[in-house]
Design a protein around this motif. Structure first.
Motif, short mmCIF file in Angstrom:
data_model
loop_
_atom_site.label_atom_id
_atom_site.label_comp_id
_atom_site.label_asym_id
_atom_site.label_seq_id
_atom_site.Cartn_x
_atom_site.Cartn_y
_atom_site.Cartn_z
N THR A 305 0.82 -1.21 0.00
CA THR A 305 0.00 0.00 0.00
C THR A 305 0.85 1.25 0.00
N SER A 306 1.82 1.33 0.91
CA SER A 306 2.66 2.53 0.97
C SER A 306 3.52 2.65 -0.28
N GLY A 307 3.97 1.50 -0.83
CA GLY A 307 4.77 1.55 -2.06
C GLY A 307 3.98 2.07 -3.24
N THR A 308 2.71 1.66 -3.35
CA THR A 308 1.85 2.15 -4.43
C THR A 308 1.63 3.66 -4.30
N LEU A 309 1.38 4.12 -3.09
CA LEU A 309 1.19 5.56 -2.88
C LEU A 309 2.47 6.34 -3.15
N ASP A 310 3.59 5.77 -2.76
CA ASP A 310 4.88 6.41 -3.00
C ASP A 310 5.10 6.63 -4.50
N PHE A 311 4.84 5.59 -5.30
CA PHE A 311 4.94 5.73 -6.75
C PHE A 311 3.88 6.70 -7.27
N GLY A 312 2.70 6.68 -6.65
CA GLY A 312 1.61 7.55 -7.11
C GLY A 312 1.97 9.02 -7.03
N PHE A 313 2.51 9.46 -5.90
CA PHE A 313 2.87 10.87 -5.76
C PHE A 313 4.08 11.22 -6.62
N LEU A 314 4.99 10.27 -6.79
CA LEU A 314 6.11 10.50 -7.69
C LEU A 314 5.62 10.74 -9.12
N LEU A 315 4.66 9.92 -9.56
CA LEU A 315 4.14 10.07 -10.93
C LEU A 315 3.34 11.35 -11.08
N MET A 316 2.72 11.85 -10.02
CA MET A 316 2.05 13.14 -10.10
C MET A 316 3.06 14.28 -10.27
N ILE A 317 4.23 14.13 -9.67
CA ILE A 317 5.30 15.13 -9.86
C ILE A 317 5.80 15.09 -11.30
N LEU A 318 6.00 13.88 -11.81
CA LEU A 318 6.56 13.73 -13.17
C LEU A 318 5.52 14.01 -14.25
N HIS A 319 4.24 13.95 -13.89
CA HIS A 319 3.16 14.21 -14.87
C HIS A 319 2.20 15.24 -14.28
N PRO A 320 2.62 16.50 -14.20
CA PRO A 320 1.77 17.54 -13.58
C PRO A 320 0.45 17.72 -14.30
N ASP A 321 0.39 17.42 -15.61
CA ASP A 321 -0.87 17.54 -16.33
C ASP A 321 -1.90 16.55 -15.79
N VAL A 322 -1.45 15.34 -15.43
CA VAL A 322 -2.35 14.34 -14.84
C VAL A 322 -2.81 14.81 -13.46
N GLN A 323 -1.88 15.33 -12.67
CA GLN A 323 -2.24 15.84 -11.35
C GLN A 323 -3.31 16.93 -11.46
N GLN A 324 -3.16 17.82 -12.42
CA GLN A 324 -4.13 18.91 -12.60
C GLN A 324 -5.51 18.37 -12.98
N LYS A 325 -5.53 17.32 -13.82
CA LYS A 325 -6.81 16.72 -14.20
C LYS A 325 -7.48 16.03 -13.00
N VAL A 326 -6.68 15.37 -12.17
CA VAL A 326 -7.21 14.76 -10.96
C VAL A 326 -7.86 15.81 -10.08
N GLN A 327 -7.13 16.91 -9.85
CA GLN A 327 -7.63 17.97 -8.98
C GLN A 327 -8.83 18.69 -9.58
N ALA A 328 -8.84 18.81 -10.89
CA ALA A 328 -10.00 19.44 -11.55
C ALA A 328 -11.26 18.60 -11.35
#
Length: 493
Positions: A305-328
């Motif tokens: 669980t923590s490993g998946t979340l760790d990769f998840g936030f890393l991928l949001m940093i590397l893909h800010p466009d995806v992060q913005q769509k999530v937040q939208a």
């Protein structure tokens, strides 16, 4: 002289016969490289794993070399088969003769001297332990109020910590305590103390990095513990086992002192209640079993669980466009003060697609298993002798171009149809399938959803200014992990 000659010829004949038996493959075993006496394919696999950056990649390369979806190896004296295609992996998940677990020396060492707990057991013992966990989770409501409240309390603590100082956060060290606290509360009924938390996280980290999925050299040559206990890792795992056992013995004793009939509010109390029922088998219900059951939940739940979340936030940093769509999508779907529920995931198809893509793109457990063949059988036409170990390459399924378009790219849209609705995703086997499907699946999914959504609902995550932009390339191990990275969590208005 003749006697000496006959004796010498006899000895040579015995040696040659033994060496031939060591390298001879059973008829119709799955394809793979020739193996050496005593060591089998171990040297080749270790060398290839080191050069490619992980055992899962080495096995995939060997399968490609021998043009097979079922790879046959011999590691020491054990037959080890790895399966790579979705169709065959799913078949292994569903067939009863593949429900066993290896019973080698390393498995016993992992379980503190004997096969116990839920992860490493099979048969009736496994069924009883699994059913007990399932009953406890059902009483918590699985994805419903009690479990959600437990997770929500931890999320509130995490959000408060980020508001106090989210400027330079080492993400893996921030996420893991939150997940472990959920598991600790589920098991012991209370949040873990800071000292215990730090100690547990250090022990789990050392444990997960010590061995590969087949148990490493020690599993194949247990006699090494007598001649090189430090080098082979025996002393390390013994030290970790002793510390963990002492910690849990104290907690179980405290529970026994405060237990009363009908008290089932955490897993330890429930286990004690079950053990006191009439005609309960003491070989199944005892403190050693309970300690290992707790460890199985903590190690499996926390790492995945923590490993998946760790990769998840890393991928949001590397893909800010995806992060913005999530937040939208979060902003347009809910008010700022909305109290999140697990059922809300049905209103967030893009967010769900992102979580699914994180688990596909960087699944933390690239090899599922190991399974043990409980009787001589056949798989896709190949013969598998009884007690063969089977590994299942989820990494190969998740990166198969026949199943996924451009699998090397992070694309949440692959899980959405033209109307933005979630598509079926049966080829994503993150939690397994069949009777040995992960018992903590709903708990893990609920944790991932709440932690990921609540943090992104309240904060924008970016790499800490001045720190190195991390790579999404995993660090190899039994559980894949991110490179260490530091992030800044900026509160959203």
């Amino acid at each position: 002289m003749l006697f000496i000659l006959i004796t010498a010829v006899s000895i040579i004949t015995v040696i040659v016969t033994y060496l031939v038996s060591q390298i001879r493959k059973p008829k119709n075993l799955p394809p793979g490289p020739l193996w050496w006496p005593f060591v089998g394919n171990l040297p080749e696999l270790k060398k290839l794993s080191k050069s490619l950056g992980g055992q899962h990649l080495a096995l995939a390369q060997l399968a490609k070399t021998y043009k097979t979806n079922i790879l046959g190896l011999k590691l020491g004296n054990e037959y080890v088969v790895t399966v790579f295609s979705y169709r065959i992996v799913r078949e292994v998940f569903l067939r009863e003769e593949f429900e066993g677990r290896p019973t080698n020396f390393f498995t016993k060492l992992r379980c503190m001297g004997k096969i116990q707990g839920v992860t490493a057991t099979d048969g009736e013992l496994w069924r009883i332990q699994k059913n007990l966990i399932n009953r406890h989770l059902h009483n918590l409501g699985l994805g419903k109020t009690p479990m959600e409240e437990m997770i929500r309390d931890e999320v509130v603590e995490m959000l408060s910590a980020l508001r106090d100082d989210g400027s330079n956060v080492k993400v893996d060290k921030f996420i893991a305590p939150g997940v472990l606290n959920v598991l600790w509360t589920l098991t012991t009924g209370a949040r873990i103390s800071k000292n215990q938390l730090d100690e547990l996280l250090d022990l789990f980290a050392a444990r997960s990095k010590a061995f590969d999925l087949t148990g490493g050299t020690l599993a194949l040559y247990p006699w090494l513990r007598f001649v090189a206990p430090e080098w082979c890792g025996f002393n390390l795992i013994q030290e970790i086992n002793n510390k963990l056992k002492k910690l849990f013995e104290k907690i179980i004793e405290e529970h026994r002192e405060t237990w009363h009939e009908g008290r089932n509010d955490d897993l330890i109390y429930r286990y004690i209640s079950e053990s006191k029922a009439p005609n309960k088998n003491s070989a199944v219900f005892n403190d050693d079993q309970l300690i290992m059951l707790c460890l199985d939940l903590f190690i499996g739940g926390n790492n995945n669980t923590s490993g998946t979340l760790d990769f998840g936030f890393l991928l949001m940093i590397l893909h800010p466009d995806v992060q913005q769509k999530v937040q939208a999508q979060l902003d347009t779907t809910f008010s700022k003060n909305h109290i999140l529920e697990y059922s809300d995931r049905d209103k967030l198809p893009y967010v769900e697609a992102v979580i699914l893509e994180i688990m596909r793109f960087r699944h933390v457990a690239p090899l599922a298993g190991p399974r043990r063949v409980t009787k001589d059988t056949y798989l896709d036409g190949y013969f598998l002798p009884k007690d063969t170990t089977i590994l299942l390459s989820l990494h190969s399924i998740n990166n198969n171009a026949e199943y996924w378009k451009d699998p090397e790219n992070f694309m949440p849209e692959r899980f959405l149809d033209e109307n933005g609705l979630l598509l079926p995703h049966e080829k994503l086997l993150s939690f397994g399938s069949g009777r040995r499907r992960c018992v903590g699946e709903v708990l893990a999914k609920t944790c991932i959803f709440f932690f990921f959504v609540e943090i992104l609902k309240n904060f924008y995550v970016s790499v800490t200014p001045g720190s190195k932009l991390p790579s999404s390339k995993p660090v190899p191990g039994m559980i894949l992990s991110t490179e260490p990275y530091w992030a800044t969590f900026t509160e959203r208005s």
